[in-house]
Write a protein that holds these residues in place. Structure first.
Motif, PDB file in Angstrom:
ATOM      1  N   ASN A 139      54.690  48.258   1.465  1.00  0.00           N
ATOM      2  CA  ASN A 139      54.249  47.208   0.243  1.00  0.00           C
ATOM      3  C   ASN A 139      53.050  46.787   0.036  1.00  0.00           C
ATOM      4  O   ASN A 139      52.763  46.937  -1.183  1.00  0.00           O
ATOM      5  N   VAL A 140      52.260  46.714   0.928  1.00  0.00           N
ATOM      6  CA  VAL A 140      51.016  46.222   0.760  1.00  0.00           C
ATOM      7  C   VAL A 140      50.816  45.102  -0.080  1.00  0.00           C
ATOM      8  O   VAL A 140      49.849  45.209  -1.053  1.00  0.00           O
ATOM      9  N   SER A 141      51.549  44.015  -0.106  1.00  0.00           N
ATOM     10  CA  SER A 141      51.710  42.906  -0.973  1.00  0.00           C
ATOM     11  C   SER A 141      52.169  43.230  -2.321  1.00  0.00           C
ATOM     12  O   SER A 141      53.373  43.098  -2.725  1.00  0.00           O
ATOM     13  N   CYS A 142      51.357  43.963  -3.076  1.00  0.00           N
ATOM     14  CA  CYS A 142      51.585  43.982  -4.458  1.00  0.00           C
ATOM     15  C   CYS A 142      52.501  45.489  -4.976  1.00  0.00           C
ATOM     16  O   CYS A 142      52.669  45.621  -6.069  1.00  0.00           O
TER      17      CYS A 142
ATOM     18  N   ASP B 145      58.397  54.536   1.450  1.00  0.00           N
ATOM     19  CA  ASP B 145      57.207  53.904   1.365  1.00  0.00           C
ATOM     20  C   ASP B 145      56.692  54.267   2.608  1.00  0.00           C
ATOM     21  O   ASP B 145      55.539  54.819   3.088  1.00  0.00           O
ATOM     22  N   ASN B 146      57.509  53.711   3.941  1.00  0.00           N
ATOM     23  CA  ASN B 146      56.824  54.247   5.089  1.00  0.00           C
ATOM     24  C   ASN B 146      56.831  55.574   5.841  1.00  0.00           C
ATOM     25  O   ASN B 146      56.006  56.150   6.180  1.00  0.00           O
ATOM     26  N   VAL B 147      58.022  56.252   5.334  1.00  0.00           N
ATOM     27  CA  VAL B 147      58.113  57.898   5.658  1.00  0.00           C
ATOM     28  C   VAL B 147      57.032  58.489   5.013  1.00  0.00           C
ATOM     29  O   VAL B 147      56.147  59.428   5.696  1.00  0.00           O
ATOM     30  N   ALA B 148      56.694  58.114   3.904  1.00  0.00           N
ATOM     31  CA  ALA B 148      55.824  58.975   3.118  1.00  0.00           C
ATOM     32  C   ALA B 148      54.423  58.715   3.624  1.00  0.00           C
ATOM     33  O   ALA B 148      53.491  59.494   3.824  1.00  0.00           O
TER      34      ALA B 148
ATOM     35  N   GLY C  34      55.591  45.607   5.424  1.00  0.00           N
ATOM     36  CA  GLY C  34      57.046  45.717   5.314  1.00  0.00           C
ATOM     37  C   GLY C  34      58.011  44.863   5.118  1.00  0.00           C
ATOM     38  O   GLY C  34      57.619  43.857   4.219  1.00  0.00           O
ATOM     39  N   SER C  35      58.970  44.994   5.854  1.00  0.00           N
ATOM     40  CA  SER C  35      60.126  43.757   5.889  1.00  0.00           C
ATOM     41  C   SER C  35      59.524  42.845   6.873  1.00  0.00           C
ATOM     42  O   SER C  35      60.526  41.796   6.999  1.00  0.00           O
TER      43      SER C  35
END
Ligand code: HSE
Length: 308
Positions: free
Chosen positions: A14-17, A138-141, A258-259
């Motif tokens: 996520n990195v915020s935005c 997003d995390n796996v990539a 992330g979450s």
């Protein structure tokens, strides 16, 4: 190659935005995983250390991914899998992604590398679906590509690798409580206003522009999240204090990794990253919650082979 051991990094999504769209890998912590070919065409998880996770191969993120790849290629071998989890489940640091992406990477090597990084990301998403209920990329990539990545599109999957400014450091605080991704997703609003969509997309554009131009102040102004942070921060004890302490110590921004519950801060240079770590430490030392702090450069290589 009959056996492979790998390091699969923790990741900040996520990195915020960039909700569900942006992420990066870190150097400071990651899982160690070993995959051994067996003559018998079945998959067995022979060891799991560091976390309580299912050994049932249909429920474990790593084995589910491995199984899909062996089936797809009609492989003539089976596998024994060992997982040493250093990235804790429910941390917000991409624990299931580290397992899923690590399995995709390692099995690809044992198969003779038939798949591209994009295809490996697709396989790894199967593990994410098993572990968190959604095939988030997003995390796996981030683990597979290394560095900063943008999930430009989910259907079809498109991943864009972004540049990493040389002096960018990350400080992470991981309060030792567990938040399930599924729960953290359930607290979000299914619909957002046009005003919020404009803010979020403008900040995402700003952050990406800042990464390309090494504009740390633009990166800083863009680390704003109007989609997830307002609803998720209540799940994280002392969120506002940590954010305030990080910014006061010179962080470019502080947000939920992330979450959650892990929080990340991006910093220009190691000295500021250390100051931010001290500030985080002083906030959480006053609580009765255990925590870990990591200071790291961005991991630009992604998963790597440790030994054969
Ligand atoms: N983008 C996902 C989320 C990451 O925030 O739900 C899960 O770690």
């Amino acid at each position: 190659m009959d056996s492979i051991s790998i390091f699969s990094p923790a990741t900040v999504a996520n990195v915020s935005c960039g909700f569900d769209a942006l992420g990066f890998a870190i150097n400071a912590v990651g899982d160690e995983m070993t995959f051994k070919k067996t003559v018998k065409k079945e998959i067995k998880i022979t060891k799991i250390e560091g976390a309580v996770l299912p050994k049932d191969i249909k429920k474990n993120a790593a084995s589910v991914v491995a199984l899909a790849m062996l089936n797809k290629t009609k492989a003539d071998f089976g596998l024994e899998i060992e997982l040493i989890k250093k990235v804790k489940p429910g941390s917000g640091l991409g624990s299931s992604a580290s397992s899923s992406a690590g399995a995709a990477f390692a099995v690809n090597q044992l198969l003779g590398k038939p798949f591209s990084k994009l295809e490996l990301t697709e396989f790894a998403r199967i593990g994410e679906e098993i572990a968190c209920g959604s095939p988030i990329a997003d995390n796996v990539a981030s683990a597979i590509y290394g560095g900063f990545i943008l999930v430009k599109s989910y259907e079809p999957l498109e991943i864009v690798k972004l540049p990493v400014p040389e002096e960018l450091y990350v400080t992470v605080i991981h309060p030792q409580i567990e938040i399930k991704t599924e729960h953290a997703r359930s607290v979000l609003k299914p619909v957002i206003s046009i005003a919020d969509a404009v803010k979020q997309s403008a900040n995402l554009g700003g952050l990406i522009s800042g990464l390309y131009t090494n504009d740390y102040q633009l990166i800083s102004r863009s680390l704003v999240d109007v989609i997830a942070e307002p609803y998720r921060k209540i799940l994280i004890p002392h969120f506002d204090k940590i954010k305030h302490a990080g910014i006061e110590s010179g962080a470019l921004g502080v947000g939920i990794s992330g979450s959650g519950p892990a929080l990340f801060s991006l910093c220009k240079g190691e000295a500021i990253a250390n100051d931010v770590a001290k500030a985080f430490d002083s906030v959480y030392s006053k609580t009765n919650i255990d925590f870990k702090i990591y200071i790291s450069k961005i991991n630009t290589e992604g998963i790597k082979i440790v030994e054969n």
